[in-house]
Design a protein around this motif. Structure first.
Motif, PDB file in Angstrom:
ATOM      1  N   GLU A 248      16.048   0.961  90.545  1.00 39.38           N
ATOM      2  CA  GLU A 248      15.947   1.948  90.142  1.00 39.38           C
ATOM      3  C   GLU A 248      14.259   2.355  91.422  1.00 39.38           C
ATOM      4  OE1 GLU A 248      18.428   3.996  89.765  1.00 39.38           O
ATOM      5  OE2 GLU A 248      19.480   2.805  88.450  1.00 39.38           O
TER       6      GLU A 248
ATOM      7  N   HIS B  91      13.763   6.649  90.853  1.00 34.45           N
ATOM      8  CA  HIS B  91      13.111   7.290  89.357  1.00 34.45           C
ATOM      9  C   HIS B  91      11.998   6.595  89.277  1.00 34.45           C
ATOM     10  CE1 HIS B  91      16.871   9.406  88.014  1.00 34.45           C
ATOM     11  NE2 HIS B  91      17.155   8.138  88.234  1.00 34.45           N
TER      12      HIS B  91
ATOM     13  N   CYS C  10      14.583  15.759  86.032  1.00 36.74           N
ATOM     14  CA  CYS C  10      15.410  14.516  86.782  1.00 36.74           C
ATOM     15  C   CYS C  10      16.646  14.065  85.832  1.00 36.74           C
ATOM     16  CB  CYS C  10      14.464  13.510  87.273  1.00 36.74           C
ATOM     17  SG  CYS C  10      15.647  12.018  87.712  1.00 36.74           S
ATOM     18  N   GLN C  11      17.772  13.817  86.177  1.00 37.08           N
ATOM     19  CA  GLN C  11      18.550  13.613  85.343  1.00 37.08           C
ATOM     20  C   GLN C  11      18.300  12.556  84.090  1.00 37.08           C
ATOM     21  OE1 GLN C  11      22.503  13.859  87.413  1.00 37.08           O
ATOM     22  NE2 GLN C  11      22.944  14.936  87.733  1.00 37.08           N
ATOM     23  N   CYS C  12      17.324  11.776  84.739  1.00 39.21           N
ATOM     24  CA  CYS C  12      16.968  11.226  83.531  1.00 39.21           C
ATOM     25  C   CYS C  12      16.296  10.488  82.194  1.00 39.21           C
ATOM     26  CB  CYS C  12      16.308   9.505  84.525  1.00 39.21           C
ATOM     27  SG  CYS C  12      14.636   9.756  85.329  1.00 39.21           S
TER      28      CYS C  12
ATOM     29  N   GLN D 232      12.210  12.300  83.318  1.00 39.07           N
ATOM     30  CA  GLN D 232      11.481  12.453  83.471  1.00 39.07           C
ATOM     31  C   GLN D 232      10.912  13.665  84.742  1.00 39.07           C
ATOM     32  OE1 GLN D 232       9.529   8.462  84.107  1.00 39.07           O
ATOM     33  NE2 GLN D 232      10.922   8.673  85.224  1.00 39.07           N
TER      34      GLN D 232
ATOM     35  N   CYS E 142      10.788  12.393  89.874  1.00 39.86           N
ATOM     36  CA  CYS E 142      11.196  11.731  90.264  1.00 39.86           C
ATOM     37  C   CYS E 142      11.443  12.065  91.406  1.00 39.86           C
ATOM     38  CB  CYS E 142      12.911  11.499  90.093  1.00 39.86           C
ATOM     39  SG  CYS E 142      12.824  10.751  88.245  1.00 39.86           S
TER      40      CYS E 142
ATOM     41  N   SER F 187      14.918  13.654  91.922  1.00 38.29           N
ATOM     42  CA  SER F 187      14.579  15.056  91.960  1.00 38.29           C
ATOM     43  C   SER F 187      14.232  15.911  92.966  1.00 38.29           C
ATOM     44  CB  SER F 187      13.872  15.051  90.296  1.00 38.29           C
ATOM     45  OG  SER F 187      12.485  15.546  90.853  1.00 38.29           O
TER      46      SER F 187
END
Length: 307
Positions: free
Chosen positions: A162, A165, A175-177, A179, A182, A185
Motif C-alpha cells: 500500500e 498510503h 486521503c480516503q484512508c 490520513q 498520502c 491523495s
C-alpha cells in the motif's frame, strides 16, 4: 488439445476476461460490465456466469480449460480463497475460490489485482529478466507489488504494497484512508484531475492535464510538477524499503509516457544519496496484465499441487 487457463480480472466498473495459454499468451479476450450497482451477490453471479461461458468458448476453439484464476481488488485471503473486503465491488468474506471451483469443476486460485499485475509484468512484461521488480500502477489509486525471484510478497495479512498510503506531504490533502498527505491523495490520476479542476475552475482528466502541461498551461504545469515531486519522494521510499532493480509504472498516469517518466527519473536522480538507482520504465502489458497475472497464479497453484 491445447491447454488453457480461464482468467478474470474484476474491477469496479469492468471485468476483463481471457483464455491464457500455458506460455502466457492471450488466446481469447472479452470484456463485461461489473454491474456493482446490483449488489455483491449479483456481481458474484456475473463472475461465475462469465467463467462458465469462457470454459464453453475454450472448448469450441479446441482448447482444454485446466484451471481458473480470478483477481479482485481489496483485502484478499489468497490462502483460503476469500475476498475479505472489497469496497469497489461490495465483497465481504466471499469464498470466491470455492464458488468458482464448484461452478467449473476445475482447480481455481484467487488473488489481488495489483499483485497479479505485478507478477505478470515481472515474469512476462517490462520486468522480465530482473529478480527484483517493484510494480506500481498509478490510476484511481496507487498501490505496489514487490516481486522477488518471480514471487509476489503479500505480507502477513495480505495487505502488503500500500505505497499509496505512505505520507509524503504531512498535513496535505485528505486521503480516503483517513490520513492527510498520502501519496495517493496527490499523485494518483484521480487526484491530478481533481487538483487541476479545483485550481483552473474546469474539469480535466489526468491525461488532459499532462497534455496541457506540455502545452505550457501554467496551472497544469504547476499541478504536474507537484505530481512528479510527490511520486519521486514516494519512489525514493520504495527504493529504500525494497531495493528494486527496476520500477515498472502502470495504470492510467503511465499512459503519459515520457512526459511522466523523463522528469520522474530526473526527480529520483536528484534525491538519491546512498541508494542504487533502479531503472524506471513503463509497464509493457497494459490492461491485460491483470488477466495474465490471474492465469499465472492459477498455474502456480496447479504446479504446487502436482509436486
Amino acid at each position: 488439445m491445447t491447454q488453457t487457463v480461464i482468467a478474470l480480472d474484476v474491477g469496479g466498473t469492468g471485468i476483463k476476461c481471457a483464455l491464457v495459454g500455458l506460455d502466457g499468451t492471450v488466446q481469447h479476450a472479452e470484456r463485461h460490465a461489473t454491474g456493482r450497482e446490483r449488489g455483491a451477490e449479483a456481481v458474484v453471479a456475473t463472475i461465475l456466469d462469465i467463467a462458465e461461458g469462457l470454459a464453453a468458448t475454450a472448448r469450441t476453439k479446441g482448447l482444454e480449460p485446466v484451471g481458473a484464476g480470478l483477481v479482485v481488488p481489496g483485502v484478499i485471503d489468497e490462502v483460503n480463497g476469500v475476498a475479505v473486503w472489497a469496497a469497489n465491488v461490495g465483497f465481504r468474506d466471499v469464498p470466491l475460490k470455492a464458488k468458482l471451483e464448484e461452478r467449473l469443476g476445475l482447480p481455481a486460485a484467487l488473488g489481488h489485482d495489483v499483485r497479479a499485475g505485478g507478477l505478470a509484468e515481472a515474469r512476462l512484461g517490462a520486468g522480465r529478466g530482473h529478480d527484483y521488480v517493484l510494480f506500481i500502477p498509478v490510476g484511481t489509486g496507487i498501490a505496489a507489488a514487490n516481486v522477488v525471484h518471480g514471487q509476489v510478497y503479500t505480507g502477513a495479512h495480505g495487505a502488503a504494497g500500500e505505497i499509496g498510503h505512505i505520507v509524503v506531504r504531512p498535513g496535505g490533502p485528505q486521503c480516503q484512508c483517513g490520513q492527510r498527505g498520502c501519496l495517493e491523495s496527490i499523485a494518483s490520476a484521480s487526484a491530478v484531475g481533481r487538483r487541476y479542476s479545483e485550481q483552473a475552475g474546469r474539469p480535466a482528466t489526468a491525461e488532459e492535464v499532462a497534455k496541457l502541461a506540455s502545452d505550457g498551461d501554467p496551472v497544469a504545469v504547476a499541478v504536474w510538477q507537484e505530481t512528479i515531486d510527490a511520486l519521486a519522494d514516494g519512489l525514493l521510499i520504495g527504493m529504500a524499503l525494497f531495493d528494486p532493480a527496476v520500477i515498472v509504472l502502470g495504470g492510467g498516469l503511465a499512459e503519459a509516457g515520457e512526459a511522466l517518466l523523463a522528469p520522474l527519473r530526473d526527480g529520483v536522480k536528484a534525491r538519491v544519496t546512498f541508494h542504487r538507482e533502479p531503472a524506471i520504465t513503463r509497464a509493457a502489458l497494459g490492461d491485460e496484465a491483470g488477466c495474465q497475472g490471474a492465469a499465472l497464479i492459477a498455474l502456480d497453484k496447479m504446479n504446487r499441487s502436482t509436486r
